[in-house]
Design a protein around this motif. Sequence first.
Motif, PDB file in Angstrom:
ATOM      1  N   LYS A 141      42.374  43.098  25.177  1.00 56.72           N
ATOM      2  CA  LYS A 141      42.870  43.811  26.344  1.00 56.72           C
ATOM      3  C   LYS A 141      42.310  43.190  27.618  1.00 56.72           C
ATOM      4  CE  LYS A 141      43.103  48.411  28.399  1.00 56.72           C
ATOM      5  NZ  LYS A 141      42.666  49.828  28.279  1.00 56.72           N
ATOM      6  N   LYS A 142      43.181  42.963  28.583  1.00 58.41           N
ATOM      7  CA  LYS A 142      42.746  42.367  29.848  1.00 58.41           C
ATOM      8  C   LYS A 142      42.548  43.449  30.903  1.00 58.41           C
ATOM      9  CE  LYS A 142      44.840  37.793  29.424  1.00 58.41           C
ATOM     10  NZ  LYS A 142      45.679  36.787  30.109  1.00 58.41           N
ATOM     11  N   ASP A 143      41.663  43.177  31.842  1.00 58.43           N
ATOM     12  CA  ASP A 143      41.537  44.015  33.024  1.00 58.43           C
ATOM     13  C   ASP A 143      41.207  43.128  34.213  1.00 58.43           C
ATOM     14  OD1 ASP A 143      38.714  43.567  33.123  1.00 58.43           O
ATOM     15  OD2 ASP A 143      38.436  45.132  31.631  1.00 58.43           O
ATOM     16  N   VAL A 144      41.095  43.739  35.372  1.00 57.29           N
ATOM     17  CA  VAL A 144      40.923  42.954  36.595  1.00 57.29           C
ATOM     18  C   VAL A 144      39.463  42.639  36.903  1.00 57.29           C
ATOM     19  CG1 VAL A 144      43.036  43.852  37.616  1.00 57.29           C
ATOM     20  CG2 VAL A 144      40.875  45.038  38.029  1.00 57.29           C
ATOM     21  N   MET A 145      38.538  43.096  36.067  1.00 58.25           N
ATOM     22  CA  MET A 145      37.125  42.876  36.346  1.00 58.25           C
ATOM     23  C   MET A 145      36.785  41.393  36.549  1.00 58.25           C
ATOM     24  SD  MET A 145      34.210  44.116  36.979  1.00 58.25           S
ATOM     25  CE  MET A 145      34.411  45.832  36.507  1.00 58.25           C
ATOM     26  N   PRO A 146      37.252  40.470  35.673  1.00 59.24           N
ATOM     27  CA  PRO A 146      36.948  39.048  35.913  1.00 59.24           C
ATOM     28  C   PRO A 146      37.520  38.527  37.226  1.00 59.24           C
ATOM     29  CG  PRO A 146      37.644  39.374  33.646  1.00 59.24           C
ATOM     30  CD  PRO A 146      37.920  40.666  34.375  1.00 59.24           C
ATOM     31  N   ILE A 147      38.696  39.020  37.628  1.00 51.90           N
ATOM     32  CA  ILE A 147      39.291  38.551  38.883  1.00 51.90           C
ATOM     33  C   ILE A 147      38.408  38.954  40.064  1.00 51.90           C
ATOM     34  CG2 ILE A 147      41.240  38.847  40.465  1.00 51.90           C
ATOM     35  CD1 ILE A 147      43.079  38.979  38.095  1.00 51.90           C
ATOM     36  N   ILE A 148      37.968  40.205  40.066  1.00 51.73           N
ATOM     37  CA  ILE A 148      37.106  40.676  41.155  1.00 51.73           C
ATOM     38  C   ILE A 148      35.747  39.979  41.098  1.00 51.73           C
ATOM     39  CG2 ILE A 148      35.910  42.683  42.116  1.00 51.73           C
ATOM     40  CD1 ILE A 148      38.220  44.393  40.958  1.00 51.73           C
ATOM     41  N   ASP A 250      30.327  24.493  43.153  1.00 54.24           N
ATOM     42  CA  ASP A 250      31.573  25.240  42.914  1.00 54.24           C
ATOM     43  C   ASP A 250      31.781  25.486  41.425  1.00 54.24           C
ATOM     44  OD1 ASP A 250      32.182  25.436  45.559  1.00 54.24           O
ATOM     45  OD2 ASP A 250      33.845  24.010  45.540  1.00 54.24           O
ATOM     46  N   VAL A 251      31.549  24.462  40.619  1.00 58.60           N
ATOM     47  CA  VAL A 251      31.708  24.582  39.167  1.00 58.60           C
ATOM     48  C   VAL A 251      30.688  25.570  38.602  1.00 58.60           C
ATOM     49  CG1 VAL A 251      31.498  23.337  36.984  1.00 58.60           C
ATOM     50  CG2 VAL A 251      32.751  22.309  38.888  1.00 58.60           C
ATOM     51  N   LEU A 252      29.460  25.492  39.089  1.00 56.06           N
ATOM     52  CA  LEU A 252      28.420  26.422  38.630  1.00 56.06           C
ATOM     53  C   LEU A 252      28.770  27.855  39.013  1.00 56.06           C
ATOM     54  CD1 LEU A 252      25.172  24.405  39.451  1.00 56.06           C
ATOM     55  CD2 LEU A 252      26.144  24.870  37.192  1.00 56.06           C
ATOM     56  N   TYR A 253      29.293  28.064  40.208  1.00 60.43           N
ATOM     57  CA  TYR A 253      29.678  29.419  40.627  1.00 60.43           C
ATOM     58  C   TYR A 253      30.803  29.954  39.738  1.00 60.43           C
ATOM     59  CZ  TYR A 253      27.173  27.976  44.875  1.00 60.43           C
ATOM     60  OH  TYR A 253      26.239  27.504  45.761  1.00 60.43           O
ATOM     61  N   ALA A 254      31.735  29.084  39.355  1.00 62.52           N
ATOM     62  CA  ALA A 254      32.813  29.503  38.459  1.00 62.52           C
ATOM     63  C   ALA A 254      32.244  29.930  37.104  1.00 62.52           C
ATOM     64  CB  ALA A 254      33.826  28.376  38.281  1.00 62.52           C
ATOM     65  N   CYS A 255      31.300  29.150  36.587  1.00 64.50           N
ATOM     66  CA  CYS A 255      30.658  29.487  35.305  1.00 64.50           C
ATOM     67  C   CYS A 255      29.926  30.816  35.390  1.00 64.50           C
ATOM     68  CB  CYS A 255      29.661  28.395  34.907  1.00 64.50           C
ATOM     69  SG  CYS A 255      30.380  26.839  34.395  1.00 64.50           S
ATOM     70  N   ILE A 256      29.123  30.981  36.431  1.00 60.60           N
ATOM     71  CA  ILE A 256      28.354  32.213  36.609  1.00 60.60           C
ATOM     72  C   ILE A 256      29.296  33.407  36.782  1.00 60.60           C
ATOM     73  CG2 ILE A 256      26.731  33.423  38.124  1.00 60.60           C
ATOM     74  CD1 ILE A 256      25.536  30.619  38.770  1.00 60.60           C
ATOM     75  N   GLY A 257      30.375  33.188  37.528  1.00 60.24           N
ATOM     76  CA  GLY A 257      31.346  34.257  37.740  1.00 60.24           C
ATOM     77  C   GLY A 257      31.962  34.723  36.440  1.00 60.24           C
ATOM     78  N   VAL A 258      32.363  33.786  35.571  1.00 60.07           N
ATOM     79  CA  VAL A 258      32.929  34.147  34.269  1.00 60.07           C
ATOM     80  C   VAL A 258      31.898  34.904  33.442  1.00 60.07           C
ATOM     81  CG1 VAL A 258      33.752  33.232  32.065  1.00 60.07           C
ATOM     82  CG2 VAL A 258      34.604  32.270  34.207  1.00 60.07           C
ATOM     83  N   PHE A 259      30.678  34.384  33.379  1.00 61.15           N
ATOM     84  CA  PHE A 259      29.637  34.975  32.534  1.00 61.15           C
ATOM     85  C   PHE A 259      29.332  36.414  32.947  1.00 61.15           C
ATOM     86  CE2 PHE A 259      25.225  35.937  31.505  1.00 61.15           C
ATOM     87  CZ  PHE A 259      25.183  35.638  30.149  1.00 61.15           C
ATOM     88  N   TYR A 260      29.040  36.622  34.215  1.00 62.33           N
ATOM     89  CA  TYR A 260      28.612  37.950  34.652  1.00 62.33           C
ATOM     90  C   TYR A 260      29.760  38.951  34.716  1.00 62.33           C
ATOM     91  CZ  TYR A 260      23.800  36.655  35.473  1.00 62.33           C
ATOM     92  OH  TYR A 260      22.497  36.267  35.289  1.00 62.33           O
ATOM     93  N   SER A 261      30.950  38.507  35.110  1.00 64.61           N
ATOM     94  CA  SER A 261      32.077  39.441  35.153  1.00 64.61           C
ATOM     95  C   SER A 261      32.452  39.901  33.754  1.00 64.61           C
ATOM     96  CB  SER A 261      33.278  38.798  35.845  1.00 64.61           C
ATOM     97  OG  SER A 261      33.737  37.668  35.138  1.00 64.61           O
TER      98      SER A 261
END
Length: 276
Positions: A141-148, A250-261
């Motif tokens: 199931k998807k939600d918007v949490m990763p997008i935010i 930028d790449v590190l921020y994308a990784c961190i964003g995926v992990f924590y979201s």
Amino acid sequence: MNNKKAILKLIGIIFIGVVLKVIQLPFLEDPLAKVFHLRMIKNVATTPFALILIILSYLFFSIIFIKIQGRINGNKIYKGLIYGTLFGLLWFFGVIEMGIIHSNSIKQDILYGLGDALPLIVMGILLGMFFGSSSKNQVSKKDVMPIIGITLIYSVGRYISYIVIGAQSSYIVKPIETLALTLVNGLLISILYYFVKDALQHYRLVKRAFVFGFIIFGIDWFLYNLFIPLIYDISLLQTVQSFLGRSIPDVLYACIGVFYSEKVRVSKNNKLEFRK
């Protein structure tokens, strides 16, 4: 990818992308040419390196789609169109960002940015047609949490790059434009993750974040940011500053964003399940 027909199709798609890019050059005025000296004027031998970089960018763009598209739900042409459009928009806003930093003509930036985006969109559609498969898989199931989450973490990280690392930006001179563009870039990265998420569900969270950040998003972003030092006559120091201050973070921020979201999403879902 294991037979000659597939390889010829792939070469044909990349060739179409390169042609679409190259035929625009005589008609579109490069907005950065007024800021930097073109390296190719001083040394024509560097021109093939720029062409090689375009081919490499399109090659990895194509291979990644072929590898992941089978696990993404949807019609094959739709998948190719969305994939190409998202990367095309990343390149488009990459041009706009440079325009804001160097106060270029917005009209020239838009036209040149669209010229960057068009080959990727067309290639995405062709990749979907010839290598895609329409599929409807069992997905989480998807939600918007990763997008935010990814948007916010990337945007905060970018401002750390601006203020602490010293990445080139106009956040003081043009605060509204810089904030808007930073949020748009973060949003595009988060939507890209949302789109490819189903293809990464079989990985553990750390590996999922790494594969998305460094491979799906990162390879394209690194190659895109190599264009300026290859085409324009800038110093080695400026090149290093660009990568240490912008591309790698930028790449590190994308990784961190995926992990924590994703961590927050799972935690939230577990709490809801516990209450039931």
